[in-house]
Design a protein around this motif. Structure first.
Motif: not given
Length: 151
Positions: A51-52, A69-71, A73, A82, A84, A86, A90, A121
């Motif tokens: 978690d970023s 942007i938060r990442a 996994t 994964e 991302e 915003n 997501m 994706c």
């Protein structure tokens, strides 16, 4: 029980019997919820492995503001998801890449299903307001589930 019923007595007796039929004991409601919780027990649990927002390296950064942007996994033995995150959506990818579906499950609303394309994706728009979890079904029969996510 009287031999002869007038209309008022009959309506009162009917109302009482319907009320007794509609009142479900709380224990039955709890048992039903617990039974439903096991409906996807075969799904493998994805663990949050990155978690970023928890990135604290202690090293001074050149950035003057945090990333927009938060990442996230999530991993299991066979699959990685994964994300991302915003402001309004997501974007995600299933690794190894494959087609499938993602169910977005909230505690209060209906389940929404989205497609995962051939490169793994997917996009979720809008981001759920409430805590939610993702249930991923892939073409190779992987069935994985995240824990509850709150952004």
């Amino acid at each position: 029980m009287p031999d002869i019923w007038d209309d008022e007595q009959l309506l009162a007796a009917l109302k009482e019997s319907l009320g007794a039929r509609q009142a479900v004991p709380p224990e039955f409601v709890e048992l039903g919820k617990n039974a439903y919780a096991w409906h996807n027990i075969d799904a493998e649990l994805l663990q949050l492995t990155y978690d970023s927002t928890n990135e604290h390296t202690g090293v001074p950064s050149m950035r003057s503001e945090p990333a927009s942007i938060r990442a996230l996994t999530f991993t299991s033995a066979h699959l990685t998801v994964e994300l991302e995150v915003n402001e309004d959506s997501m974007l995600g990818q299933v690794i190894p890449t494959q087609e499938g579906t993602i169910e977005i499950q909230t505690r209060t609303g209906p389940i929404t299903t989205i497609q995962v394309d051939e490169v793994g994706c997917f996009a979720i728009r809008p981001i759920p307001d409430n805590p939610f979890r993702l249930h991923c079904h892939t073409t190779d029969d992987s069935d994985v589930l995240t824990g509850w996510i709150t952004l």
